[in-house]
Every structure is written in structure tokens, then in C-alpha cells.
Design an enzyme around this catalytic site. Structure first.
Site, PDB file in Angstrom:
ATOM      1  N   SER A 118       0.510  -1.311   0.439  1.00 40.21           N
ATOM      2  CA  SER A 118      -0.040   0.116   0.172  1.00 40.21           C
ATOM      3  C   SER A 118       0.812   1.088   0.109  1.00 40.21           C
ATOM      4  O   SER A 118       2.171   1.122   0.282  1.00 40.21           O
ATOM      5  CB  SER A 118      -1.290   0.203   1.385  1.00 40.21           C
ATOM      6  N   TYR A 142      -1.600   0.530  10.320  1.00 39.48           N
ATOM      7  CA  TYR A 142      -2.086  -0.661   8.980  1.00 39.48           C
ATOM      8  C   TYR A 142      -0.564  -0.155   7.931  1.00 39.48           C
ATOM      9  O   TYR A 142      -0.040  -1.712   7.687  1.00 39.48           O
ATOM     10  CB  TYR A 142      -2.937   0.146   8.227  1.00 39.48           C
ATOM     11  N   LYS A 146       2.058  -3.394   7.310  1.00 38.83           N
ATOM     12  CA  LYS A 146       2.465  -3.864   5.611  1.00 38.83           C
ATOM     13  C   LYS A 146       3.935  -3.768   4.944  1.00 38.83           C
ATOM     14  O   LYS A 146       4.610  -4.593   4.836  1.00 38.83           O
ATOM     15  CB  LYS A 146       1.485  -2.623   4.467  1.00 38.83           C
TER      16      LYS A 146
END
Ligand code: UFG
Length: 322
Positions: A118, A142, A146
Site C-alpha cells: 500500500s 496499518y 504492510k
């Protein structure tokens, strides 16, 4: 090619599975159905295994039985806000799940993986458009999860276990194969703006005082069908050449929240009811991909316009079955 697709019943995963299936791949979808939909899977040549990546034993069994040649790893939690409230849940699922997956791949001798990364790995980037050499400084759990999963890939590659493509998505949107976004809860701009038209309940516009031309945040919206193609091309490349790469997957141009709203109004012929709200925590003002690396080295290029994205998303919202 036999490809195991984690999260293959989700939005981007199911659309990519349809594309692979159309191109003659045998698909094994592994999904815990926490956010996925069984109805989204292609009917042909697809085996479905309901399994959580945290169930290492079951995952190992699936790899032993299916013996895939490659993996595409979509499964993971995706909500930035929730990751701030419940960081450990994000590390457990996104990092722990990837660890179990890589262990199962190693045990079964599967050596190719395409990973859903991402733009969140960049945090608030220094330069726009962002290239892959930008410093990785995620600003929420988040994004950190990743980046940690990418580190697992790097270390596995360096120990000779596998090769990978890590695709850093920008803002996936639109519909393909009659499948569009259906998240619960929905947090993304385009579906929420379309819901505002359908329900009459105003869209919350998070901040119009950013240092951008119209004061609203700028993002790089990429059609989900173009994104699916990037996975297919990455898989073909991995099959030909044992190399590992990080690639941004975006269009290279950005649109503000207000531009998206205007595009939605053009396509639908309806006014989007809007209520201006304070900024949403953690939103960078501008995220636009430098996509030269994937264009020049993989020959991938986006084919669909913002109008295609909005048009297909609107058709999906009016007909969706899940
Ligand atoms: N927005 C609104 N109102 C809404 C929803 C969104 O104004 O109801 C705005 C946001 O503030 C932002 C823009 O619309 O400026 C886009 O927001 P999205 O939630 O649609 O997408 P994000 O850019 O926040 O998130 C996307 C992915 C994440 C990923 C992130 C990387 O969905 O998974 O890009 O930066 F982490």
C-alpha cells in the site's frame, strides 16, 4: 499456472481471480470470509478453501494438497482508523498471517509471491509524485504492518526462499466483472459519495483547508481492473525471471475530493449532498504515484479513466447483490 490467492473472495482479490481464470490459471482461493463474498468467486477452475491465515496447520495442509506454483497475497485488514484503535489486531493479521503464509510456502517449495502492499508505507512523503525509493515512514499501524510484511519478503528473498513483487496500491476504485466495493463498514470516498446520492444522507467531506488548489485532499484513483492486470503481469514476470521488485501501482495523476464529487455528479446527473467536517486523523494532503518503474520494467499501463471508475462504481451500486 496454479495460483493460490489469499483474500480471493474480497474486492481486489476476486476481480484478480476472474482475470487469472480468464487467462487459463487454476485458482485456489483461501479466504476466511471475514470481508469476502463467496458469490464474488469465478465459477470455473476455482477451488475455494475457507481458512484464516492464522490457522497455520490448515494452511500447511492446503499447500500440501494443492501444491500451487505461485501465491497472490491479498488477505489482510485494511482500515487505517481501526488500525489506530486496535493495532495488535493489525499486526497479528497482516504480519502474523504473512509469516504463516511464507512458512507454508517454504515447506511446500512454492517460490513466487505477489503481495498487496500500500501507499500507506510512505506515510507523508517528501516528494510528489512518490517513487519507490522514497523513505518508508508509515504514520499508522496499518502502514507499519504492510512495511513489516515487506520486510518478511525481503528477508525470505535474501535467504533464497522466494522471489516477490510487492505492489504498492494507491486508491483502488471502480468495478469489473460485475463486482465492486462492498466493505463493512465502508470508509472509501467513491462508494460513500454514491451512497449519499442514493440515501440523501450527506457525505462527510473531511477537511477543505488543506494546502491544495481547492483545499481538499488529493489521491491517485486507480481502476480495480487495471490493478488486477498489474498482478497478472507480475505473475508472468515471476514465472519467467527469478527477480524481486517493489512497484507503485497508480495512474500518476491525482484528483481532489471535490474533483471526485464533481465527476460523480457528471456521471450520475445527481447532486452529491455534502457536509464539511474537520480533517480526518492521519490523512496526508497529497498522494500521487510515480508509476514509471512498473510501466518501463513490466510494460503495465493504466487503461481506464476516472470517468470509467465512476461509471462502473455507479453501475455496481445500483445492481449489487452483496
Ligand atoms: N474522504 C472524505 N469523506 C469520506 C471518505 C473519504 O472526505 O467519507 C476523503 C478522505 O479524507 C481522503 C479521500 O477522501 O482525503 C480518500 O479517502 P479514502 O478513505 O477513500 O482513501 P484513503 O486515501 O484514505 O486510503 C487509501 C486506502 C488505504 C491506504 C491509503 C494509503 O484505502 O487502504 O489509501 O494512503 F492505506
Amino acid at each position: 499456472m496454479k495460483v493460490l490467492v489469499t483474500g480471493g473472495a474480497g474486492y481486489i482479490g476476486s476481480i484478480t481471480s476472474h482475470l487469472l481464470s480468464q487467462n487459463g490459471c487454476e485458482i485456489v482461493v483461501v479466504d476466511n470470509l471475514s470481508n469476502g463474498h463467496r458469490e464474488a468467486l469465478p465459477a470455473d477452475k476455482t477451488v475455494f478453501r475457507e481458512c484464516d491465515l492464522l490457522d497455520a496447520e490448515e494452511l500447511n495442509r492446503i499447500f500440501q494438497n494443492e501444491n500451487p506454483e505461485a501465491v497472490i497475497h491479498f488477505a489482510g485488514l485494511i482500515q487505517v482508523g481501526e488500525s489506530i484503535q486496535q493495532p495488535l489486531k493489525y499486526y497479528q493479521n497482516n504480519v502474523g498471517g504473512t509469516l504463516n503464509l511464507l512458512s507454508a510456502m517454504k515447506r511446500s517449495g512454492c517460490r513466487r509471491i505477489v503481495f498487496s502492499s500500500s501507499a500507506a508505507v510512505y506515510g507523508n512523503p517528501f516528494t510528489i509524485p512518490i517513487n519507490e525509493g522514497e523513505l518508508l515512514k508509515p504514520v499508522n499501524p496499518y502502514g507499519h504492518s504492510k512495511q513489516m510484511a515487506e520486510q518478511l519478503l525481503i528477508d525470505s528473498q535474501q535467504s533464497g526462499d522466494l522471489n516477490f513483487f510487492s505492489l504498492r496500491y494507491f486508491n483502488a476504485a471502480g468495478a469489473e466483472y460485475g463486482i465492486g466495493e462492498s466493505h463493512s463498514p465502508e470508509t472509501h470516498l467513491i462508494p460513500l459519495a454514491l451512497h449519499a446520492i442514493q440515501t440523501g444522507k450527506p457525505l462527510s467531506l473531511y477537511g477543505n483547508d488543506y494546502p491544495t488548489p481547492d483545499g481538499t485532499c488529493i489521491r491517485d484513483y486507480i481502476h480495480v481492473g487495471d490493478l488486477a492486470h498489474a498482478h497478472w503481469q507480475a505473475l508472468q514476470s515471476l514465472k519467467k525471471r527469478p527477480e524481486s521488485h517493489f512497484y507503485n501501482v497508480g495512474t500518476g495523476s491525482g484528483n481532489s475530493v471535490l474533483e471526485i464529487i464533481h465527476s460523480i455528479e457528471d456521471v450520475t446527473g445527481e447532486k452529491v449532498p455534502v457536509e464539511i467536517k474537520p480533517r480526518r486523523a492521519g490523512d496526508p494532503e497529497r498522494l500521487v504515484a510515480d508509476n514509471h518503474a512498473i510501466q518501463s520494467r513490466l510494460g503495465w499501463a493504466p487503461q481506464k479513466s476516472l470517468n470509467d471508475i465512476v461509471q462502473s462504481a455507479w453501475e455496481w451500486e445500483q445492481t449489487k447483490k452483496f
